[in-house]
Design a protein around this motif. Sequence first.
Motif, PDB file in Angstrom:
ATOM      1  N   ARG A   1      -4.650  -6.932 -49.876  1.00  0.00           N
ATOM      2  CA  ARG A   1      -3.680  -6.415 -49.134  1.00  0.00           C
ATOM      3  C   ARG A   1      -2.832  -5.576 -49.803  1.00  0.00           C
ATOM      4  O   ARG A   1      -2.771  -3.909 -49.026  1.00  0.00           O
ATOM      5  CB  ARG A   1      -3.001  -7.737 -48.311  1.00  0.00           C
ATOM      6  CG  ARG A   1      -2.630  -6.742 -46.900  1.00  0.00           C
ATOM      7  CD  ARG A   1      -1.452  -7.829 -46.081  1.00  0.00           C
ATOM      8  NE  ARG A   1      -2.528  -9.067 -45.337  1.00  0.00           N
ATOM      9  CZ  ARG A   1      -2.617  -9.972 -45.109  1.00  0.00           C
ATOM     10  NH1 ARG A   1      -2.016 -10.909 -46.375  1.00  0.00           N
ATOM     11  NH2 ARG A   1      -2.948 -10.533 -44.392  1.00  0.00           N
ATOM     12  N   ALA A   2      -2.272  -5.390 -50.850  1.00  0.00           N
ATOM     13  CA  ALA A   2      -1.583  -4.532 -51.577  1.00  0.00           C
ATOM     14  C   ALA A   2      -2.140  -3.564 -52.401  1.00  0.00           C
ATOM     15  O   ALA A   2      -1.896  -2.208 -52.295  1.00  0.00           O
ATOM     16  CB  ALA A   2      -0.841  -5.611 -52.935  1.00  0.00           C
TER      17      ALA A   2
ATOM     18  N   VAL B   1      -4.748  -2.013 -50.491  1.00  0.00           N
ATOM     19  CA  VAL B   1      -4.879  -0.851 -49.577  1.00  0.00           C
ATOM     20  C   VAL B   1      -3.747  -0.755 -49.271  1.00  0.00           C
ATOM     21  O   VAL B   1      -4.378   0.489 -49.061  1.00  0.00           O
ATOM     22  CB  VAL B   1      -5.521  -2.174 -48.432  1.00  0.00           C
ATOM     23  CG1 VAL B   1      -5.498  -1.403 -47.073  1.00  0.00           C
ATOM     24  CG2 VAL B   1      -6.896  -2.623 -48.990  1.00  0.00           C
ATOM     25  N   ALA B   2      -2.589  -1.324 -48.699  1.00  0.00           N
ATOM     26  CA  ALA B   2      -1.153  -0.603 -49.067  1.00  0.00           C
ATOM     27  C   ALA B   2      -1.354   0.558 -49.499  1.00  0.00           C
ATOM     28  O   ALA B   2      -0.504   1.862 -49.183  1.00  0.00           O
ATOM     29  CB  ALA B   2      -0.340  -1.184 -48.619  1.00  0.00           C
TER      30      ALA B   2
ATOM     31  N   VAL C   1      -6.304 -12.746 -50.822  1.00  0.00           N
ATOM     32  CA  VAL C   1      -5.341 -11.694 -50.054  1.00  0.00           C
ATOM     33  C   VAL C   1      -4.575 -11.315 -49.715  1.00  0.00           C
ATOM     34  O   VAL C   1      -4.439  -9.588 -49.541  1.00  0.00           O
ATOM     35  CB  VAL C   1      -5.638 -12.747 -48.437  1.00  0.00           C
ATOM     36  CG1 VAL C   1      -5.186 -11.705 -47.187  1.00  0.00           C
ATOM     37  CG2 VAL C   1      -7.103 -13.508 -48.214  1.00  0.00           C
ATOM     38  N   ASP C   2      -3.718 -11.726 -50.579  1.00  0.00           N
ATOM     39  CA  ASP C   2      -2.342 -10.895 -51.121  1.00  0.00           C
ATOM     40  C   ASP C   2      -2.365  -9.527 -51.880  1.00  0.00           C
ATOM     41  O   ASP C   2      -1.786  -8.256 -51.719  1.00  0.00           O
ATOM     42  CB  ASP C   2      -1.166 -11.641 -52.155  1.00  0.00           C
ATOM     43  CG  ASP C   2      -0.417 -12.655 -50.486  1.00  0.00           C
ATOM     44  OD1 ASP C   2      -0.636 -12.247 -49.489  1.00  0.00           O
ATOM     45  OD2 ASP C   2       0.283 -13.133 -50.768  1.00  0.00           O
TER      46      ASP C   2
ATOM     47  N   SER D   1     -11.136  -2.415 -44.562  1.00  0.00           N
ATOM     48  CA  SER D   1     -10.567  -3.422 -43.727  1.00  0.00           C
ATOM     49  C   SER D   1     -10.514  -4.323 -45.279  1.00  0.00           C
ATOM     50  O   SER D   1     -11.439  -4.111 -45.498  1.00  0.00           O
ATOM     51  CB  SER D   1     -11.260  -3.971 -42.941  1.00  0.00           C
ATOM     52  OG  SER D   1     -12.104  -4.776 -43.057  1.00  0.00           O
ATOM     53  N   ILE D   2      -9.205  -5.514 -44.511  1.00  0.00           N
ATOM     54  CA  ILE D   2      -9.181  -6.577 -45.618  1.00  0.00           C
ATOM     55  C   ILE D   2     -10.252  -7.650 -45.194  1.00  0.00           C
ATOM     56  O   ILE D   2     -11.278  -7.659 -46.647  1.00  0.00           O
ATOM     57  CB  ILE D   2      -7.769  -7.287 -45.530  1.00  0.00           C
ATOM     58  CG1 ILE D   2      -6.700  -6.368 -44.890  1.00  0.00           C
ATOM     59  CG2 ILE D   2      -7.768  -8.469 -45.938  1.00  0.00           C
ATOM     60  CD1 ILE D   2      -6.304  -5.926 -46.173  1.00  0.00           C
TER      61      ILE D   2
END
Length: 451
Positions: free
Chosen positions: A37-38, A40-41, A33-34, A10-11
Amino acid sequence: MTDTRRALPSIGALLERAPVRALLDTAPRALVVDAVRATVAQARESATAPADDEAWAAAIVQRLAELSRPSLRRVINATGIVLHTNLGRAPLADAAIDAIAAIAAGYSNLELDLAQGARGSRYVHCASLLRELTGAEDALVVNNCAAALVLALNTVADGRDALLSRGELVEIGGSFRVHEIMAKSGARLREVGATNRTHLADYERAIGPDTGVLLKVHRSNFAVHGFTAEATVRDLAPLASAHGLPILHDLGSGLLVSLEAIGLRGEPTAREALDAGATIVVMSGDKLLGGPQAGLMAGRREAVEAARRHPLARALRMDKLSLAALEATLALYRDPPRALREIPTLALLAATPESLRRRAGELTVTLRRAGIACDTVDSTGSVGAGAFPDAELPGAAVALHGDAEGWSARLRAGSPAVVGRVHDGRMHLDLRAVLDSELTDLAQTVVAARG
Ligand SMILES: *Cc1c(COP(=O)(O)O)cnc(C)c1O
């Protein structure tokens, strides 16, 4: 990488891991955080994920670097085109850069008359230099040449006809089409003559009670050859004066001194255009003039004064940093040999094929030492940005062996980015528009971009 689609962290969990948490010491939390997230995506999309914490951190660091990189970045221009609009046109002279730094760091007398201690006008700052350099009665500087053209047209011919030869109904590039600009200026375009031939009599027949101006537009990016005829400003001047009409000449690039000494001839200087009888000339600050983006207007007192008082002038006004750079650039023109030496655009245009071949040879040696296969080749550069469209500038390039498109993509991703030219299936780095101060960085970027 392993297929761990079901088991992606998870993030929140990633942000807790030590190598990722360490990133928060140097980068803003929101950006980290960005990046997480990117990353993980990306792992989810590609169905592969970094194998361990270190690998996750490395992927996140790379994402973070991409997200933190400014949008506007330095580029080394290895295209051989000196005034490349996509690459920001003219590099500035040291004097102009120093002037920007001095004005940017604090306050200035932008709109204060220091002698009187009273409110002043930003329009005074380059006006006297421009009068001196062009011989004009008055001058005004706005945001760019397109703005100067709109302002001049609206000032002299709002709601009336502007007569323009069909041979000068040009598109400059980007979305600048003379007739579209004119439509916005409030003047009505009235086409005269034919694409290849326009005579004085064509203008004469078209003049009527609704005529507001005779417009001449420089054919910046093309040349007409063969069965051609043109009524020049000098030809038009008596006609204009007999009917009490102004002549507006869009010079486009705009020269303040003749460039015949470096082999470029056939375009008038601003002074020559005014001497020929133009009421107002407009030109760009960042083409051949070699200064910042700007639109220079010079001409008869009443016409320029009316443009200065026009409400549009406020909307099109120049900012203080560009004014500082323009004033410093114009000042160099007081000593033309110095202008040729110190204004990078002019110095690049003046570079001899021998000097370019020597520099290309040196770069070839450096790159070969680093194990990159390449050759020095002859090449032909150009002026660009709608100036001397026919001029060919003999020079030299370094041709890189190997997949040209691959080189091109990797060089564009470099830091600084390098933009070259693919020619005959080879990646060419043309030295014409590369500044001396960029040669080391150019070599380093090429070495780092090795496939
Ligand atoms: C380039 C050009 C313009 C536009 O100049 P900007 O400074 O880019 O606005 C206008 N007219 C002519 C003839 C040009 O060559």
